[in-house]
Design an enzyme around this catalytic site. Structure first.
Site, PDB file in Angstrom:
ATOM      1  N   ASP A   1      17.111   3.684  -3.443  1.00  0.00           N
ATOM      2  CA  ASP A   1      16.313   2.640  -2.783  1.00  0.00           C
ATOM      3  C   ASP A   1      16.164   1.506  -3.800  1.00  0.00           C
ATOM      4  O   ASP A   1      15.399   1.619  -4.759  1.00  0.00           O
ATOM      5  CB  ASP A   1      14.960   3.233  -2.385  1.00  0.00           C
ATOM      6  CG  ASP A   1      13.985   2.187  -1.837  1.00  0.00           C
ATOM      7  OD1 ASP A   1      14.389   1.017  -1.632  1.00  0.00           O
ATOM      8  OD2 ASP A   1      12.810   2.549  -1.619  1.00  0.00           O
TER       9      ASP A   1
ATOM     10  N   GLY B   1      14.703  -1.702  -4.547  1.00  0.00           N
ATOM     11  CA  GLY B   1      13.628  -2.564  -4.068  1.00  0.00           C
ATOM     12  C   GLY B   1      13.489  -3.842  -4.869  1.00  0.00           C
ATOM     13  O   GLY B   1      14.303  -4.148  -5.755  1.00  0.00           O
TER      14      GLY B   1
ATOM     15  N   THR C   1      11.295  -4.648  -7.098  1.00  0.00           N
ATOM     16  CA  THR C   1      10.914  -4.468  -8.505  1.00  0.00           C
ATOM     17  C   THR C   1      11.627  -3.296  -9.147  1.00  0.00           C
ATOM     18  O   THR C   1      12.093  -3.395 -10.282  1.00  0.00           O
ATOM     19  CB  THR C   1       9.390  -4.225  -8.630  1.00  0.00           C
ATOM     20  OG1 THR C   1       8.697  -5.280  -7.955  1.00  0.00           O
ATOM     21  CG2 THR C   1       8.954  -4.199 -10.090  1.00  0.00           C
TER      22      THR C   1
ATOM     23  N   GLU D   1      15.739   0.095   5.438  1.00  0.00           N
ATOM     24  CA  GLU D   1      14.751   0.740   4.559  1.00  0.00           C
ATOM     25  C   GLU D   1      13.574   1.346   5.310  1.00  0.00           C
ATOM     26  O   GLU D   1      13.035   2.360   4.875  1.00  0.00           O
ATOM     27  CB  GLU D   1      14.301  -0.210   3.436  1.00  0.00           C
ATOM     28  CG  GLU D   1      13.331  -1.293   3.812  1.00  0.00           C
ATOM     29  CD  GLU D   1      12.862  -2.073   2.556  1.00  0.00           C
ATOM     30  OE1 GLU D   1      13.331  -3.191   2.371  1.00  0.00           O
ATOM     31  OE2 GLU D   1      12.036  -1.554   1.790  1.00  0.00           O
TER      32      GLU D   1
ATOM     33  N   THR E   1       6.391  -3.863  -3.967  1.00  0.00           N
ATOM     34  CA  THR E   1       6.163  -5.223  -4.457  1.00  0.00           C
ATOM     35  C   THR E   1       5.254  -5.927  -3.459  1.00  0.00           C
ATOM     36  O   THR E   1       4.251  -6.558  -3.808  1.00  0.00           O
ATOM     37  CB  THR E   1       7.511  -5.966  -4.586  1.00  0.00           C
ATOM     38  OG1 THR E   1       8.432  -5.128  -5.280  1.00  0.00           O
ATOM     39  CG2 THR E   1       7.339  -7.283  -5.314  1.00  0.00           C
TER      40      THR E   1
ATOM     41  N   GLY F   1       1.895  -4.357  -5.045  1.00  0.00           N
ATOM     42  CA  GLY F   1       2.173  -4.183  -6.470  1.00  0.00           C
ATOM     43  C   GLY F   1       2.543  -5.477  -7.180  1.00  0.00           C
ATOM     44  O   GLY F   1       2.199  -5.678  -8.354  1.00  0.00           O
ATOM     45  N   GLY F   2       3.236  -6.352  -6.481  1.00  0.00           N
ATOM     46  CA  GLY F   2       3.633  -7.625  -7.080  1.00  0.00           C
ATOM     47  C   GLY F   2       2.432  -8.514  -7.362  1.00  0.00           C
ATOM     48  O   GLY F   2       2.354  -9.179  -8.412  1.00  0.00           O
TER      49      GLY F   2
ATOM     50  N   SER G   1       5.364   2.704  -5.547  1.00  0.00           N
ATOM     51  CA  SER G   1       5.219   2.853  -7.009  1.00  0.00           C
ATOM     52  C   SER G   1       3.947   2.199  -7.539  1.00  0.00           C
ATOM     53  O   SER G   1       3.558   2.462  -8.679  1.00  0.00           O
ATOM     54  CB  SER G   1       6.423   2.242  -7.721  1.00  0.00           C
ATOM     55  OG  SER G   1       7.634   2.695  -7.192  1.00  0.00           O
TER      56      SER G   1
HETATM   57  P1  ATP Z   1       9.732  -3.659  -2.127  1.00  0.00           P
HETATM   58  O1  ATP Z   1       9.755  -2.345  -1.379  1.00  0.00           O
HETATM   59  O2  ATP Z   1       8.536  -4.495  -1.771  1.00  0.00           O
HETATM   60  O3  ATP Z   1      11.047  -4.350  -2.104  1.00  0.00           O
HETATM   61  P2  ATP Z   1       9.862  -1.991  -4.511  1.00  0.00           P
HETATM   62  O4  ATP Z   1      10.568  -0.993  -3.652  1.00  0.00           O
HETATM   63  O5  ATP Z   1      10.533  -2.367  -5.782  1.00  0.00           O
HETATM   64  O6  ATP Z   1       9.521  -3.307  -3.698  1.00  0.00           O
HETATM   65  P3  ATP Z   1       7.897  -0.115  -5.479  1.00  0.00           P
HETATM   66  O7  ATP Z   1       8.891   0.412  -6.444  1.00  0.00           O
HETATM   67  O8  ATP Z   1       7.408   0.840  -4.452  1.00  0.00           O
HETATM   68  O9  ATP Z   1       8.405  -1.446  -4.809  1.00  0.00           O
HETATM   69  O10 ATP Z   1       6.618  -0.673  -6.253  1.00  0.00           O
HETATM   70  C1  ATP Z   1       6.718  -1.742  -7.170  1.00  0.00           C
HETATM   71  C2  ATP Z   1       5.395  -1.871  -7.882  1.00  0.00           C
HETATM   72  O11 ATP Z   1       5.154  -0.685  -8.644  1.00  0.00           O
HETATM   73  C3  ATP Z   1       5.330  -2.995  -8.897  1.00  0.00           C
HETATM   74  O12 ATP Z   1       4.969  -4.218  -8.282  1.00  0.00           O
HETATM   75  C4  ATP Z   1       4.262  -2.506  -9.865  1.00  0.00           C
HETATM   76  O13 ATP Z   1       2.976  -2.825  -9.398  1.00  0.00           O
HETATM   77  C5  ATP Z   1       4.404  -0.986  -9.790  1.00  0.00           C
HETATM   78  N1  ATP Z   1       5.116  -0.353 -10.935  1.00  0.00           N
HETATM   79  C6  ATP Z   1       5.054   0.969 -11.209  1.00  0.00           C
HETATM   80  N2  ATP Z   1       5.775   1.272 -12.295  1.00  0.00           N
HETATM   81  C7  ATP Z   1       6.328   0.128 -12.743  1.00  0.00           C
HETATM   82  C8  ATP Z   1       7.184  -0.202 -13.834  1.00  0.00           C
HETATM   83  N3  ATP Z   1       7.612   0.731 -14.694  1.00  0.00           N
HETATM   84  N4  ATP Z   1       7.579  -1.478 -13.973  1.00  0.00           N
HETATM   85  C9  ATP Z   1       7.163  -2.420 -13.103  1.00  0.00           C
HETATM   86  N5  ATP Z   1       6.349  -2.175 -12.065  1.00  0.00           N
HETATM   87  C10 ATP Z   1       5.922  -0.920 -11.864  1.00  0.00           C
HETATM   88 MG    MG Z   2      10.377  -0.493  -1.642  1.00  0.00          MG
END
Ligand code: ATP
Ligand code: MG
Length: 267
Positions: free
Chosen positions: A6, A8, A10, A70, A99, A121-122, A226
Protein backbone atom coordinates in the site's frame (compact mmCIF):
# COMPACT_ATOMS: atom_id res chain seq x y z
CA UNK A 1 6.47 -15.32 -2.17
CA UNK A 2 3.58 -12.86 -2.33
CA UNK A 3 4.03 -9.18 -1.54
CA UNK A 4 1.19 -6.73 -0.88
CA UNK A 5 2.06 -3.05 -0.95
CA UNK A 6 0.00 0.00 0.00
CA UNK A 7 1.92 3.00 -1.30
CA UNK A 8 0.33 5.96 0.50
CA UNK A 9 0.93 9.68 0.70
CA UNK A 10 3.49 9.38 3.51
CA UNK A 11 4.37 5.72 4.06
CA UNK A 12 4.68 2.59 1.96
CA UNK A 13 3.23 -0.35 3.88
CA UNK A 14 4.59 -3.76 2.83
CA UNK A 15 3.04 -7.14 3.79
CA UNK A 16 5.11 -10.19 2.81
CA UNK A 17 3.32 -13.55 2.74
CA UNK A 18 5.56 -16.59 2.99
CA UNK A 19 4.59 -20.05 4.31
CA UNK A 20 1.16 -18.69 5.34
CA UNK A 21 2.76 -16.08 7.59
CA UNK A 22 2.75 -12.33 7.14
CA UNK A 23 5.70 -10.12 7.97
CA UNK A 24 5.29 -6.37 7.83
CA UNK A 25 7.52 -3.42 7.12
CA UNK A 26 7.17 0.19 6.13
CA UNK A 27 9.22 2.72 4.22
CA UNK A 28 8.89 6.44 3.60
CA UNK A 29 6.98 7.22 0.36
CA UNK A 30 9.91 9.44 -0.63
CA UNK A 31 11.97 6.20 -0.86
CA UNK A 32 9.64 4.68 -3.47
CA UNK A 33 12.47 4.20 -6.00
CA UNK A 34 14.42 2.17 -3.42
CA UNK A 35 11.35 -0.01 -2.76
CA UNK A 36 11.03 -0.56 -6.53
CA UNK A 37 14.71 -1.55 -6.76
CA UNK A 38 14.20 -4.01 -3.88
CA UNK A 39 11.18 -5.56 -5.66
CA UNK A 40 13.18 -5.83 -8.87
CA UNK A 41 15.68 -8.10 -7.07
CA UNK A 42 12.77 -10.61 -6.67
CA UNK A 43 11.36 -11.08 -10.19
CA UNK A 44 9.48 -14.24 -9.19
CA UNK A 45 7.48 -12.62 -6.37
CA UNK A 46 3.75 -12.11 -6.96
CA UNK A 47 3.12 -8.43 -6.31
CA UNK A 48 -0.20 -6.75 -5.43
CA UNK A 49 -0.34 -2.97 -5.15
CA UNK A 50 -2.76 -0.35 -3.89
CA UNK A 51 -2.73 3.25 -2.65
CA UNK A 52 -2.28 6.64 -4.26
CA UNK A 53 1.27 5.89 -5.42
CA UNK A 54 0.54 2.35 -6.68
CA UNK A 55 0.48 3.26 -10.36
CA UNK A 56 3.80 5.10 -10.08
CA UNK A 57 5.38 2.17 -8.21
CA UNK A 58 3.99 -0.21 -10.84
CA UNK A 59 5.74 1.83 -13.54
CA UNK A 60 9.09 1.26 -11.80
CA UNK A 61 8.96 -2.52 -11.44
CA UNK A 62 9.40 -5.42 -13.84
CA UNK A 63 6.58 -7.55 -12.38
CA UNK A 64 3.17 -8.01 -13.92
CA UNK A 65 1.64 -6.59 -10.74
CA UNK A 66 -1.98 -6.73 -9.63
CA UNK A 67 -3.49 -3.37 -8.66
CA UNK A 68 -6.66 -2.66 -6.66
CA UNK A 69 -8.61 0.38 -5.49
CA UNK A 70 -7.35 1.36 -2.03
CA UNK A 71 -10.80 1.55 -0.41
CA UNK A 72 -11.64 -2.02 -1.47
CA UNK A 73 -8.19 -3.27 -0.49
CA UNK A 74 -8.37 -1.58 2.92
CA UNK A 75 -11.81 -3.07 3.58
CA UNK A 76 -10.63 -6.55 2.56
CA UNK A 77 -7.65 -6.24 4.91
CA UNK A 78 -9.81 -5.01 7.77
CA UNK A 79 -12.12 -7.99 7.26
CA UNK A 80 -9.22 -10.39 7.45
CA UNK A 81 -7.79 -8.76 10.61
CA UNK A 82 -11.24 -8.76 12.27
CA UNK A 83 -11.69 -12.47 11.42
CA UNK A 84 -8.27 -13.25 12.89
CA UNK A 85 -9.26 -11.40 16.06
CA UNK A 86 -12.61 -13.25 16.23
CA UNK A 87 -14.34 -9.88 16.06
CA UNK A 88 -17.56 -10.29 14.13
CA UNK A 89 -19.14 -7.01 13.05
CA UNK A 90 -21.65 -6.95 10.21
CA UNK A 91 -22.34 -3.23 10.26
CA UNK A 92 -19.68 -0.70 11.22
CA UNK A 93 -17.84 2.42 10.19
CA UNK A 94 -14.11 2.40 9.61
CA UNK A 95 -11.92 5.43 9.70
CA UNK A 96 -8.49 5.29 8.04
CA UNK A 97 -6.38 8.01 9.65
CA UNK A 98 -3.51 8.24 7.19
CA UNK A 99 -2.01 11.41 5.78
CA UNK A 100 -5.64 12.39 5.37
CA UNK A 101 -8.66 10.64 6.85
CA UNK A 102 -11.12 8.53 4.88
CA UNK A 103 -14.34 7.24 6.44
CA UNK A 104 -16.41 4.31 5.21
CA UNK A 105 -19.65 2.46 5.95
CA UNK A 106 -19.52 -1.32 5.95
CA UNK A 107 -22.62 -3.42 5.51
CA UNK A 108 -21.91 -7.15 5.41
CA UNK A 109 -19.61 -7.56 2.43
CA UNK A 110 -19.42 -4.11 0.94
CA UNK A 111 -17.95 -0.76 1.83
CA UNK A 112 -19.23 2.65 0.76
CA UNK A 113 -17.16 5.77 1.28
CA UNK A 114 -19.00 8.04 3.72
CA UNK A 115 -16.62 10.97 3.50
CA UNK A 116 -13.47 12.19 5.10
CA UNK A 117 -11.60 15.07 6.62
CA UNK A 118 -8.32 16.82 5.98
CA UNK A 119 -7.55 16.40 9.68
CA UNK A 120 -5.27 13.37 10.00
CA UNK A 121 -1.65 12.34 10.26
CA UNK A 122 -0.45 14.96 7.79
CA UNK A 123 -2.09 17.76 9.77
CA UNK A 124 -0.54 16.38 12.96
CA UNK A 125 2.93 16.60 11.39
CA UNK A 126 2.49 19.94 9.61
CA UNK A 127 0.82 21.85 12.42
CA UNK A 128 3.27 20.46 15.00
CA UNK A 129 6.12 21.72 12.82
CA UNK A 130 4.59 25.17 12.41
CA UNK A 131 4.06 25.51 16.17
CA UNK A 132 7.29 23.94 17.47
CA UNK A 133 9.73 23.31 14.61
CA UNK A 134 9.62 19.56 15.30
CA UNK A 135 9.23 17.27 12.30
CA UNK A 136 10.18 13.79 13.47
CA UNK A 137 7.12 11.59 14.08
CA UNK A 138 8.61 9.77 17.11
CA UNK A 139 9.75 13.09 18.61
CA UNK A 140 6.30 14.61 18.07
CA UNK A 141 4.36 11.78 19.72
CA UNK A 142 6.82 11.50 22.62
CA UNK A 143 6.78 15.24 23.26
CA UNK A 144 2.97 15.31 23.25
CA UNK A 145 2.76 12.94 26.23
CA UNK A 146 3.83 15.57 28.74
CA UNK A 147 1.50 18.23 27.34
CA UNK A 148 -1.32 20.04 29.13
CA UNK A 149 -4.26 20.79 26.84
CA UNK A 150 -6.30 22.51 29.54
CA UNK A 151 -4.54 25.86 29.09
CA UNK A 152 -4.97 25.75 25.29
CA UNK A 153 -8.35 24.12 24.62
CA UNK A 154 -11.63 25.50 25.90
CA UNK A 155 -14.00 22.88 27.30
CA UNK A 156 -17.76 23.21 27.67
CA UNK A 157 -17.31 23.23 31.48
CA UNK A 158 -14.92 26.21 31.20
CA UNK A 159 -17.70 28.22 29.55
CA UNK A 160 -20.41 27.11 31.99
CA UNK A 161 -18.11 27.63 35.02
CA UNK A 162 -19.86 25.21 37.39
CA UNK A 163 -23.36 25.81 36.03
CA UNK A 164 -25.23 22.73 34.76
CA UNK A 165 -24.13 21.94 31.18
CA UNK A 166 -26.61 20.81 28.49
CA UNK A 167 -23.93 18.51 26.99
CA UNK A 168 -20.99 16.79 28.74
CA UNK A 169 -18.70 19.41 30.28
CA UNK A 170 -15.60 17.47 29.20
CA UNK A 171 -16.39 17.99 25.51
CA UNK A 172 -14.14 20.49 23.79
CA UNK A 173 -16.07 23.65 23.01
CA UNK A 174 -13.23 25.30 21.07
CA UNK A 175 -9.90 23.72 20.18
CA UNK A 176 -7.21 26.35 20.92
CA UNK A 177 -10.04 28.50 22.31
CA UNK A 178 -8.43 28.89 25.75
CA UNK A 179 -5.13 30.36 24.51
CA UNK A 180 -6.04 34.03 24.76
CA UNK A 181 -7.58 33.52 28.22
CA UNK A 182 -4.28 32.14 29.49
CA UNK A 183 -1.69 34.02 27.45
CA UNK A 184 -0.73 36.45 30.22
CA UNK A 185 -0.39 33.88 33.00
CA UNK A 186 0.87 30.73 31.27
CA UNK A 187 3.72 29.87 28.96
CA UNK A 188 2.83 27.30 26.36
CA UNK A 189 5.43 24.54 25.99
CA UNK A 190 6.07 22.47 22.86
CA UNK A 191 4.43 19.58 24.73
CA UNK A 192 1.26 21.62 25.42
CA UNK A 193 1.07 22.76 21.79
CA UNK A 194 1.58 19.31 20.26
CA UNK A 195 -0.83 17.68 22.73
CA UNK A 196 -3.44 20.17 21.53
CA UNK A 197 -2.61 19.42 17.90
CA UNK A 198 -3.27 15.75 18.63
CA UNK A 199 -6.45 16.92 20.34
CA UNK A 200 -7.86 18.74 17.34
CA UNK A 201 -6.87 15.96 14.96
CA UNK A 202 -8.27 13.19 17.19
CA UNK A 203 -11.48 15.01 18.00
CA UNK A 204 -12.15 16.06 14.39
CA UNK A 205 -11.56 12.53 13.15
CA UNK A 206 -13.84 11.17 15.87
CA UNK A 207 -16.58 13.72 15.32
CA UNK A 208 -16.76 13.07 11.58
CA UNK A 209 -16.58 9.30 12.17
CA UNK A 210 -19.36 9.15 14.72
CA UNK A 211 -21.59 11.37 12.61
CA UNK A 212 -21.16 8.78 9.89
CA UNK A 213 -21.86 5.97 12.40
CA UNK A 214 -25.02 7.72 13.60
CA UNK A 215 -26.28 8.33 10.06
CA UNK A 216 -25.64 4.71 9.24
CA UNK A 217 -26.96 3.21 12.47
CA UNK A 218 -23.66 1.53 13.37
CA UNK A 219 -22.48 0.91 16.91
CA UNK A 220 -18.77 0.43 16.24
CA UNK A 221 -16.13 2.68 14.71
CA UNK A 222 -12.98 0.80 13.65
CA UNK A 223 -9.89 3.02 13.55
CA UNK A 224 -6.78 2.24 11.51
CA UNK A 225 -3.84 4.16 10.00
CA UNK A 226 -0.20 4.81 10.85
CA UNK A 227 -1.14 8.03 12.68
CA UNK A 228 -1.93 5.84 15.71
CA UNK A 229 1.44 4.03 15.69
CA UNK A 230 3.11 4.22 19.12
CA UNK A 231 0.78 7.15 19.63
CA UNK A 232 -1.10 6.27 22.79
CA UNK A 233 -2.21 9.87 23.32
CA UNK A 234 -4.00 10.07 19.94
CA UNK A 235 -5.52 6.64 20.58
CA UNK A 236 -6.73 7.73 24.01
CA UNK A 237 -8.24 10.94 22.63
CA UNK A 238 -10.12 8.98 19.98
CA UNK A 239 -11.22 6.20 22.37
CA UNK A 240 -12.44 8.60 25.04
CA UNK A 241 -14.16 10.93 22.59
CA UNK A 242 -15.88 8.04 20.80
CA UNK A 243 -17.14 6.64 24.14
CA UNK A 244 -18.17 10.08 25.38
CA UNK A 245 -20.38 10.30 22.30
CA UNK A 246 -21.84 6.83 23.05
CA UNK A 247 -20.21 4.82 20.26
CA UNK A 248 -17.75 1.92 20.54
CA UNK A 249 -14.18 2.36 19.27
CA UNK A 250 -12.11 -0.58 18.02
CA UNK A 251 -8.43 -0.48 17.10
CA UNK A 252 -6.84 -3.20 14.96
CA UNK A 253 -3.28 -4.21 15.76
CA UNK A 254 -1.23 -3.80 12.55
CA UNK A 255 -4.35 -2.12 11.11
CA UNK A 256 -2.15 0.26 9.11
CA UNK A 257 -1.29 -2.78 6.94
CA UNK A 258 -4.96 -3.36 5.99
CA UNK A 259 -4.46 -2.02 2.45
CA UNK A 260 -1.30 -4.05 1.88
CA UNK A 261 -2.88 -7.29 3.19
CA UNK A 262 -6.16 -6.54 1.43
CA UNK A 263 -4.73 -5.98 -2.04
CA UNK A 264 -2.86 -9.26 -1.69
CA UNK A 265 -6.08 -11.02 -0.66
CA UNK A 266 -7.89 -9.55 -3.67
CA UNK A 267 -5.20 -10.73 -6.13
P1 ATP B 1 -2.89 8.25 2.64
O1 ATP B 1 -3.61 6.95 2.91
O2 ATP B 1 -3.64 9.44 3.16
O3 ATP B 1 -2.41 8.35 1.24
P2 ATP B 1 -0.67 7.01 4.06
O4 ATP B 1 -1.23 5.71 3.59
O5 ATP B 1 0.77 7.25 3.77
O6 ATP B 1 -1.52 8.23 3.51
P3 ATP B 1 -0.55 6.23 6.83
O7 ATP B 1 0.70 5.48 6.55
O8 ATP B 1 -1.71 5.42 7.28
O9 ATP B 1 -0.95 7.14 5.61
O10 ATP B 1 -0.29 7.35 7.93
C1 ATP B 1 0.62 8.40 7.72
C2 ATP B 1 0.80 9.14 9.02
O11 ATP B 1 1.39 8.27 9.98
C3 ATP B 1 1.75 10.33 8.95
O12 ATP B 1 1.07 11.49 8.53
C4 ATP B 1 2.24 10.44 10.39
O13 ATP B 1 1.33 11.18 11.17
C5 ATP B 1 2.18 8.99 10.88
N1 ATP B 1 3.49 8.29 10.95
C6 ATP B 1 3.69 7.15 11.65
N2 ATP B 1 4.96 6.74 11.55
C7 ATP B 1 5.61 7.61 10.76
C8 ATP B 1 6.94 7.72 10.28
N3 ATP B 1 7.88 6.82 10.62
N4 ATP B 1 7.25 8.73 9.46
C9 ATP B 1 6.31 9.64 9.11
N5 ATP B 1 5.04 9.60 9.54
C10 ATP B 1 4.67 8.61 10.36
MG1 MG C 1 -3.18 5.06 3.26
Amino acid sequence: MKIGIDAGGTLIKIAILENDTFTYKKEQSTDIERVAAWLNTMPDAQVALTGGKATYLNSLISHDAFQSIEFDATFKGIQSFLDENNMYLDKFVFSNVGTGTSIHFVDENKQIRAGGTGAGGGMMMGLSYLLTGKEDFADIVTTARAGNRDIIDLKVKHIYKGDKTPIPGELTAANFGNVLHNKDTESFTDADKIASVLGIVGETVTTVSIHAAREFGAEYVVYIGSSFLDNKLLQDIVVNYTKLRNFKPYFIENGEYSGAVGTLRLM
